[in-house]
Enzyme design. Sequence first.
Site, mmCIF file in Angstrom:
data_model
loop_
_atom_site.group_PDB
_atom_site.id
_atom_site.type_symbol
_atom_site.label_atom_id
_atom_site.label_comp_id
_atom_site.label_asym_id
_atom_site.label_seq_id
_atom_site.Cartn_x
_atom_site.Cartn_y
_atom_site.Cartn_z
ATOM 1 N N THR A 347 1.299 6.277 -2.097
ATOM 2 C CA THR A 347 0.213 5.322 -2.215
ATOM 3 C C THR A 347 0.708 3.713 -1.960
ATOM 4 O O THR A 347 1.795 3.711 -1.935
ATOM 5 C CB THR A 347 -0.640 5.606 -3.820
ATOM 6 O OG1 THR A 347 0.572 5.579 -4.750
ATOM 7 C CG2 THR A 347 -1.314 6.582 -3.659
ATOM 8 N N ASP A 348 -0.181 2.859 -2.185
ATOM 9 C CA ASP A 348 0.083 1.348 -1.913
ATOM 10 C C ASP A 348 0.362 0.708 -3.470
ATOM 11 O O ASP A 348 -0.259 -0.525 -3.414
ATOM 12 C CB ASP A 348 -0.603 0.656 -1.096
ATOM 13 C CG ASP A 348 -1.337 1.541 0.329
ATOM 14 O OD1 ASP A 348 -0.293 1.717 0.693
ATOM 15 O OD2 ASP A 348 -2.257 1.705 0.345
ATOM 16 N N SER A 373 0.585 -3.826 -7.336
ATOM 17 C CA SER A 373 -0.174 -3.685 -6.002
ATOM 18 C C SER A 373 0.603 -4.079 -4.991
ATOM 19 O O SER A 373 0.832 -4.991 -4.854
ATOM 20 C CB SER A 373 -1.437 -4.223 -6.251
ATOM 21 O OG SER A 373 -2.261 -4.309 -5.065
ATOM 22 N N ARG A 374 0.820 -3.439 -3.828
ATOM 23 C CA ARG A 374 1.697 -3.563 -2.762
ATOM 24 C C ARG A 374 0.612 -4.432 -1.656
ATOM 25 O O ARG A 374 1.297 -4.639 -0.849
ATOM 26 C CB ARG A 374 2.271 -2.470 -1.978
ATOM 27 C CG ARG A 374 3.250 -1.608 -3.039
ATOM 28 C CD ARG A 374 4.133 -0.789 -2.561
ATOM 29 N NE ARG A 374 5.001 -0.099 -3.616
ATOM 30 C CZ ARG A 374 4.547 1.058 -4.075
ATOM 31 N NH1 ARG A 374 3.742 1.712 -3.432
ATOM 32 N NH2 ARG A 374 5.191 1.497 -4.821
ATOM 33 N N VAL A 375 -0.607 -4.453 -1.927
ATOM 34 C CA VAL A 375 -1.406 -5.066 -0.788
ATOM 35 C C VAL A 375 -2.312 -6.070 -1.584
ATOM 36 O O VAL A 375 -2.622 -7.243 -1.099
ATOM 37 C CB VAL A 375 -2.398 -3.922 -0.132
ATOM 38 C CG1 VAL A 375 -3.223 -4.654 0.653
ATOM 39 C CG2 VAL A 375 -1.671 -2.795 0.277
#
Length: 513
Positions: A347-348, A373-375
Amino acid sequence: MSSILQELEKEIANVATSVNKTNVGVVRQVGDGVARVEGLSDVMLNEMISFPGGVTGIALNLEESEVGVVLLGEYNAIAEGDECSATGKLLSVPVGRATFGRVVNALGAPIDGKGEIAASAQYPMEKIAPGIIKRKSVSVPVQTGIMSIDAMIPIGRGQRELIIGDRATGKTTIAVDTIISQAKQNKLAEQGKLQNFKPLYCIYVAIGQKLSNVARIQKTLEDAGAMEYTTIVSATASDAAAMQFLAPYAGCAIAEYMMDQGEDCLIVFDDLSKHAVAYRQVSLILKRPSGREAYPGDVFYLHSRLLERSARLSDAAGGGSLTALPVIETQAGDVSAYIPTNVISITDGQIYLETDLFYQGIRPAISVGLSVSRVGSAAQTKTIKSVAGTTKLDLAQFRELQAFAQFGSDLDASTKKKIERGQRIVELFKQNQYSPLSMEMESVYLFAMQNGYFDDVAVSDVKRFQKDLGEFFETRKTDLLDKIRNEKPDLKKDATSVGAVKQAIEDFKKGWK
């Protein structure tokens, strides 16, 4: 006589004979929902196999002398020696707009007693995820309506954000709140109060849960008016393991069809730990070799091929998107166990819920330190981005200083200030379940917090102050809220908007007791 012969010859010449080739096998052994079939020569993986009595199975194990077929539905009537035939079709489910507002099982058949579904098409359950060329970067937000998530761990359309925590820490609540929040925005857009908004359709997949839980979630969504934009795919604990294994793929097919139509979709897998357990059960019955913790070796691939189907497609590919919120249940907070680490790596980002925080009454019980949260910040609206600012840092510093504050009585002024700000942020972020906030109200609260309007309010009064401030804006400042909702101004740089919000909060504070 000759005319009769000529007639007969003519008729015989016109007869067209056709040869139908069917791939037929014989059931050699049946038990535990699995049939071992001999004689199926040209069978594909995941092909549907037709058994007597209208029972369907799927070919999961292709061996040299036999095929392991998992039976779906009621299969008690199948016995050794029965004939079965390959259909030549891969397992697929009925999809289309008609599925929204309905509850279906893992094969897409309705189970809510509201009659048949007029499906637009049949869509394969398993499909290769869209490639990199077809995708584009995530830049549109999914407003969850949960202030702490939208401010600190934002989710974008096309992202995969894991919700992880022990049992009964509020994982499902976060997912349901997000669905309700989307329905509210969809309705505003339909009424013309929200411009430039693309509706987001939701699919909720319940895997291995109690039937009463699924019914309760359906009731909650109906009461909130969100069911018309939502499909529930249900494979409960009383269903066969094979149905629980297939449910997320069925939900994904319904969502992916919408994405192919250029729509935006959100899918919740609740939860993938039970999915892995169901798959382990199916695998062990099929006599596949077991690996770590008795899970089969391809349990990582099981989840990666499911979650990789989430994407934000480029305009050339239709411009649709599919956002995934998988849920994982941990045991005693162990994030480093086998299945949690697998899904975290796919997951991101993850939203981690802590039991201790939950019991302290901090709900949603989000751990700021372990959630990322990577995005998302790329997909945050300009308004929220401008007011969320240092919130995450403030909260992280507060959690660290909290430990010191318990022992030391004489703290310096700056430490005291950080602790007091932190206490107020924690209070502000507490939220009742099933009551998601709108983007404009979130930005007003965050603006007030960032600009020190909460600093002189006693910690015990923060919730009351927040509620009254919300009511003041919703009754007297609707035009300002409409402006924030539709124009999404930067509440740091846009002087007129900043001035208007400041003036409104100050007007409210003068009269507040």
